[in-house]
Scaffold this active site. Structure first.
Site, PDB file in Angstrom:
ATOM      1  N   HIS C 136       0.821  -1.208   0.000  1.00  0.00           N
ATOM      2  CA  HIS C 136       0.000   0.000   0.000  1.00  0.00           C
ATOM      3  C   HIS C 136       0.857   1.262   0.000  1.00  0.00           C
ATOM      4  O   HIS C 136       1.897   1.303   0.654  1.00  0.00           O
ATOM      5  CB  HIS C 136      -0.884   0.027   1.252  1.00  0.00           C
ATOM      6  CG  HIS C 136      -1.897  -1.071   1.287  1.00  0.00           C
ATOM      7  ND1 HIS C 136      -3.034  -1.044   0.524  1.00  0.00           N
ATOM      8  CD2 HIS C 136      -1.941  -2.225   1.994  1.00  0.00           C
ATOM      9  CE1 HIS C 136      -3.735  -2.144   0.765  1.00  0.00           C
ATOM     10  NE2 HIS C 136      -3.095  -2.881   1.654  1.00  0.00           N
ATOM     11  N   ILE C 426      -0.274  -6.283  13.901  1.00  0.00           N
ATOM     12  CA  ILE C 426       0.269  -6.038  12.556  1.00  0.00           C
ATOM     13  C   ILE C 426      -0.693  -6.625  11.517  1.00  0.00           C
ATOM     14  O   ILE C 426      -0.469  -7.686  10.950  1.00  0.00           O
ATOM     15  CB  ILE C 426       1.691  -6.614  12.397  1.00  0.00           C
ATOM     16  CG1 ILE C 426       2.572  -6.252  13.584  1.00  0.00           C
ATOM     17  CG2 ILE C 426       2.306  -6.129  11.085  1.00  0.00           C
ATOM     18  CD1 ILE C 426       2.815  -4.776  13.792  1.00  0.00           C
ATOM     19  N   SER C 428      -3.228  -5.351   8.066  1.00  0.00           N
ATOM     20  CA  SER C 428      -2.982  -4.493   6.919  1.00  0.00           C
ATOM     21  C   SER C 428      -2.750  -3.061   7.397  1.00  0.00           C
ATOM     22  O   SER C 428      -3.470  -2.600   8.268  1.00  0.00           O
ATOM     23  CB  SER C 428      -4.193  -4.541   5.995  1.00  0.00           C
ATOM     24  OG  SER C 428      -4.006  -3.665   4.923  1.00  0.00           O
TER      25      SER C 428
END
Lengths: 126, 429, 571
Positions: C136, C426, C428
């Site tokens: 991302h 942890i 996304s």
């Protein structure tokens, strides 16, 4: 089963794709067979009643080939009620490569008159 | 890179490829190569230990291996080059084949003609949308067959089989005979997918229940499969809420259909029929590319190996004719003909070939088709406009059994054809 | 606290819930009581976390009808202790997912002994492998969060990772499409977040710009948003690459090794009790994914609770290439939990991937892909590529996101137990952030070590480059020919769908982190990852594994223990 016991069975005819359902009632001595639509169907029902026969296919253990088992087949149909005995004998057998298709693996298995033969050739593994 | 010129390359040494090579040599084609990815010829036949092969061709009940061996002997008696343990990676539109093996590296075959005989592959759990966890113990019927019949291993104790096609039925019996428990066979359709003979001899003989209109909706377990949920389905094959049933089992066997293996064909740019998932072919089984033919299950899924062999031979004769015309400097292939379409008409799910070269048929021609639903007393016909080219009565038809309609040599094709299956009308008797 | 409870009580949704709450001096809310559904357990947790001043939430609420099985490890711990101390390390990392392997690889450059313990038979087995592989850009993370910071930094660092480790990274960029004013407002907010987060190149697109960029966008779009730094990877490939390079540099991987307990010794060192015996360690780094909170509880440092959010993904046949260059997403029609909504992308190998879904579930181990997961993922694909056909699906799978109630990363030295480092929550964009997470943890550890007088220096023999991998399928025919002449095993194709050779399988079997299962081979080589899903190659892979590992076929598993493929020999 004695000849007087009342029968009540239904079998599916496999003579042709029509797949007639054939009813068998009466006794072994005097069976009443209905539901068939052709002569071959009647004959099939009689065979299924008195002595159903099946081809026998399986595998036997093989040593020294690429694979661990080798397919075998009976040279003709064997009585259905002897299948289990025949298979037990087949499971006990062990052969060694090379084998040629058609080689007799067990002669006259369980006194059925059928031989068990190799259903393919198997070379020795390199 | 080693370059080899051949007249004909046949890809795949299963029943279609074997028959094609034997026939190609009988037809006098010169340099023929058979490319097989496995160590030995025969393809899937080698894992089919059951009998029932060759009823049409040899009038005998042979096992898969025996049937294969009959053809392998024929092929080995010819001077055709058998290139086993060799995988084709690519086919180009101009008939080059790239293939690899361990000893020769990359091989480039420059071919005048090619017959595709790659067969088919099995559909997986994802293609039939079985939800749930991804555990071990979910295998296709073909994989189970290979493990049991060739490798000598049993992949579980208690199995549920999804799919009542012949492969599913045969495996139900095989697993039972090997001492495994088969809880039942489940079929999403309302009629069995396999032949009656197999329903009787594989299920009824062993008291294995067949559950129609029922499917597996979910797989359970963390590491190994621990069970499945089955559910009844409605007429649209959607699971009916409230009919779910949990079954304890450690193996789910999927016999949920076959897909022609046409990745190489697609790579070459060959036109694929979305219905059959195989190449669009003409009466010689030639694809949309001149000189590239196809035979057997790569074209459409046949259920009878006898038909598969037959198509191999048709393709080989087609290839022989094509090569001969070419050698004589004549136009051959698509530029030499106009094509008429063959349509699946009433009651017919699909028909192959999909097209026919216009003109007089120089030899008998077979149409292979599947009906949409089981029926009794029907007429199978091949029509061209108002004209009927072939007609045959069938007492009983069902989707699992492929039908063949044969049009005789001498017929002149000058219009599109329709193959259909209609209810017999009394005055036709 | 009273205000929080009043809020819960006044919320009609929570009528059937009975909740009590307390807050500690350091801002940790602890919830006790019961709720009428799991959904409400999670909602109340989120509500508590959103209160001003709340640092995190420990959620002990139970849900009606939901029983979460807790296995009693007492006996196993006792047996493990009997084995005594089997190794002594500077650092024990718990969990070999992308975080654990990334950190291990970062630490492998120093002169210290690092051991990674992993309960699964392979690295990357949990959230990492079931990830959609998105790197991302960072514009969808909430400004000011640790996530936002590490995401943008992580994305930036991926090029270096890629160069050193040799996995596939495609910087495809991401385009979001808006079809309504509301969509446009949504994208504008993301755009502004992107600016606030310093995401490079992020900008709004007019309809014309959008259609110029991606002419095949369906329907009548109003505009869009592009983030050019978006990348895609095969996440398991990254994780394996990290693990292999870490191992090449001396990190020890103990796979199939479950951590059962941790004891803090009087001298401040730890005894990590694993099923194989005790590991003595100066530091423990908790990268245990969805189980990180349980590992933290082993040292009595409970200040957050993880809740499992399942995400389901569907993969399509490579034959379907789709019309797009970018990873694509239309604004989700409805907001689904805390998800970014998932979307449509093409993996570096060329498969279209849709999803993931987002469903809160009570069972942390339930990776079952449900029909609703597929429907959601499929819809995410269809909304931007209507021609997508479910008949082309070749694989479906679900993974578990380890989310805390603040929905942010927790990366810090424990305030209670010195030497215990939390790497939790942890979810996304954990994959995208992984290089930055590794960098941050490296910093925390280094600082602490140096504070205690230890010099931490890079080893002279540190090799940041992973040994190159042969990928037969990507070579030209000439190169393939040459390769086979060098090693004939590259001439033997095992997986026909993906064109994977025996040579490649043998290569990974001789790699530093030896794969022992069929799935582990699949992740490293792609054998079995194609359209037939191993139907053809599985027996052949089993044969090679059995031969190379000198085992019987029945001992070869699909994945971890219990996942046997073959039950017994037939004769």
């Amino acid at each position: 089963m004695n000849g007087k016991e009342q029968l009540d069975r239904e079998i599916t005819c496999i003579v042709c794709p029509t797949s007639c359902r054939i009813q068998i009632t009466g006794t072994m001595d005097e069976p009443e067979i209905t539901g068939y639509t052709c002569k071959r169907g009647l004959e099939h029902a009689r065979n299924e009643l008195y002595c159903p026969m099946r081809m026998l296919t399986s595998t036997v253990k093989i040593l020294g080939a690429k694979f661990r088992v080798m397919p075998v087949i009976s040279t003709k149909e064997v009585p259905k009620d002897k299948m289990k005995d025949c298979l037990e004998e087949i499971y006990r057998i062990q052969v060694t490569a090379p084998v040629q298709e058609g080689d007799i693996i067990i002669r006259d298995i369980c006194h059925t008159g059928a031989d068990i033969v190799a259903a393919r050739s198997m070379k020795e593994a390199q | 890179m080693k370059t080899i010129q051949v007249d004909l390359a046949v890809i795949g040494g299963g029943p279609a490829g074997l028959a094609a090579v034997a026939e190609a040599k009988r037809q006098g084609i010169g340099r023929v190569v058979l490319i097989e990815r496995d160590l030995e010829l025969g393809g899937i036949l080698q894992q089919c230990v059951h009998d029932g092969f060759g009823l049409h061709r040899f009038q005998k009940r042979m096992s898969g291996g025996q049937y294969a061996e009959a053809f392998i002997r024929d092929v080995e008696a010819t001077d055709a080059c058998i290139q086993d343990n060799t995988m084709v990676l690519e086919i180009t539109p101009d008939k080059k084949i790239y293939a690899v093996n361990e000893t020769e590296g990359m091989l480039l075959y420059e071919c005048r003609a090619i017959i595709l005989a790659m067969g088919c592959r099995e559909r997986t759990r994802n293609q039939v949308f079985i939800y749930g966890s991804r555990t071990s113990g979910v295998l296709t019927a073909g994989a189970v067959q290979r493990y049991i019949n060739m490798e000598g291993y049993l992949p579980g104790r208690k199995a549920v089989i999804l799919g009542s096609g012949d492969i599913g039925l045969i495996m139900a019996r095989r697993m039972t005979l090997e001492g495994m428990e088969v809880e039942g066979v489940y079929e999403v359709m309302s009629s069995p997918g396999g032949l009656t003979r197999n329903i009787v001899q594989c299920l009824e003989d062993y008291d294995i229940p067949l559950h129609l209109s029922t499917t597996v909706v979910k797989a359970h377990g963390r590491e190994r499969l621990t069970g499945v949920t089955v559910a009844k389905v409605d007429e649209n094959r959607r699971p009916i809420p409230g009919t779910e049933r949990y079954i304890d089992c450690d193996l789910l066997v999927l016999a949920v259909g076959l897909i022609p293996e046409n990745e190489l064909s697609r790579g070459a740019g060959i036109e694929i029929d979305p219905r059959t998932q195989g190449p669009v072919i003409d009466q010689n089984f030639m694809t949309s590319i001149d000189g590239i033919f196809a035979a057997g299950n790569v074209v459409a899924v046949f259920d009878l190996v006898d038909y598969v062999s037959e198509t191999g031979e048709i393709a080989a004769r087609g290839a022989a004719r094509y090569l001969k015309e070419q050698k004589e400097g004549n136009k051959e292939g698509h530029s030499a003909h106009t094509y008429k379409n063959v349509t699946a008409g009433e009651g017919v799910n699909f028909v192959i070939p999909q097209k026919v070269a216009a003109g007089e048929l120089t030899q008998d021609m077979a149409f292979y088709l599947r009906v949409k639903k089981p029926d009794e007393r029907v007429v199978l016909s091949c029509r061209m406009g108002d004209e009927t080219l072939a007609k045959k009565k069938e007492r009983f038809v069902a989707p699992p059994e492929m039908l063949v309609s044969r049009v005789q040599a001498g017929c002149c094709v000058d219009n599109d054809l329709t193959v259909e299956v209609r209810k017999e009308v009394p005055h036709e008797r | 606290m009273q205000e929080l409870l009043a809020n819960i009580k006044s919320d009609a949704r929570f009528e059937q819930c009975s909740v009590s709450a307390s807050i500690s001096e350091d801002g940790i809310v602890t919830l006790e009581g019961s709720a009428d559904s799991w959904r409400h357990v999670v909602d109340i947790g989120h509500l508590a976390a959103s209160f001003p001043g709340v640092v995190n939430v420990v959620n002990h609420l139970s849900a009606e009808g939901v029983r979460i099985e807790k296995s009693d490890n007492t006996q196993r711990i006792r047996e493990a202790r009997k084995r005594g101390v089997i190794a002594s390390a500077d650092v024990v990392i718990v969990g070999a997912g992308i975080s654990g392997c990334g950190i291990a690889r970062e630490l492998s450059k120093y002169d210290m002994r690092v051991i990674v313990v992993e309960r699964n038979a392979d690295v990357s087995e949990e959230a990492t492998k079931a990830n959609n592989g998105d790197i991302h850009p960072g514009h969808k993370a909430k400004p000011g969060t640790l996530k936002a910071k590490l995401n943008v930094r992580g994305n930036e660092l991926y090029d270096k990772w890629q160069e050193e480790l040799g996995f596939e990274l495609v910087r495809c960029g991401q385009v979001n499409v808006a079809y309504s004013e509301e969509d446009m407002r949504g994208l504008e907010k993301i755009y502004h977040d992107g600016i606030a987060n310093d995401v490079p190149g992020v900008r709004m697109l007019t309809k014309e710009e959008l259609l110029k960029m991606e002419p095949e966008v369906p329907g009548d779009p109003m505009g869009g948003l592009v983030a050019p730094t978006m990348g895609v990877v095969e996440p398991f490939q990254v994780c394996v690459a990290l693990a292999e390079n870490a191992a090449e540099n001396g990190v020890e991987f103990m796979l199939s090794t479950e951590l059962l307990d941790i004891q803090v010794m009087e001298d401040g060192r730890f005894q990590a009790v694993t099923e194989k015996g005790i590991l003595d360690a100066a530091y423990i780094i908790d990268c245990a994914g969805i189980h990180a909170d349980e590992v933290a509880q082993m040292v009595n440092d409970e200040f957050y609770t993880l809740h499992a959010r399942r995400g389901g993904i569907a993969i399509f046949d490579k034959r379907v290439t789709g019309p797009y260059h970018h990873a694509m997403s239309a604004m989700p029609r409805k907001k689904d939990a805390e998800s970014k909504g998932g979307g449509y992308a093409r993996t570096p190998e060329g498969n279209i991937l849709v999803g993931p879904s987002a469903v809160e579930i009570p069972d942390k181990e339930d990776k079952s892909m449900e029909e609703s997961d597929f429907d959601y993922a499929y819809d995410r694909g269809k909304s931007i590529y209507p021609e997508l056909d479910r008949r082309d699906v070749i694989a479906m799978y679900a993974g578990i996101r380890p989310a805390d109630y603040k929905e942010d990363f927790i990366i810090q030295m424990s305030g209670k137990v010195h030497g215990f480092i939390h790497v939790a929550g942890i979810q996304s964009p954990g994959l995208a952030s992984a290089p930055a997470i590794a960098e941050m943890v490296e910093g925390i550890l280094k600082e602490d070590m140096e504070a205690s007088g230890r010099t931490v220096s890079v080893r002279e023999d540190y090799k940041p480059k992973r040994r190159p991998q042969v990928q037969f399928r990507r070579l030209s025919h000439e190169e393939q020919d040459a390769l086979i002449r060098e090693n004939p095993k590259y001439g033997h194709i095992i997986c026909r769908c993906e064109q994977i050779t025996e040579g490649e399988i043998l290569d990974v079997l001789h790699s530093p982190v030896v794969p022992t299962t069929v799935d582990a081979i699949k992740r490293r080589t792609r054998a079995g990852m194609g359209r037939c899903q191993g139907g053809f190659c599985q027996p052949r892979v089993v044969e090679i594994l059995a031969r190379e590992l000198d085992k019987d076929w029945t001992q070869i598993n699909l994945k971890g223990r219990g996942a046997y493929i073959l039950e017994r020999r037939s004769r």
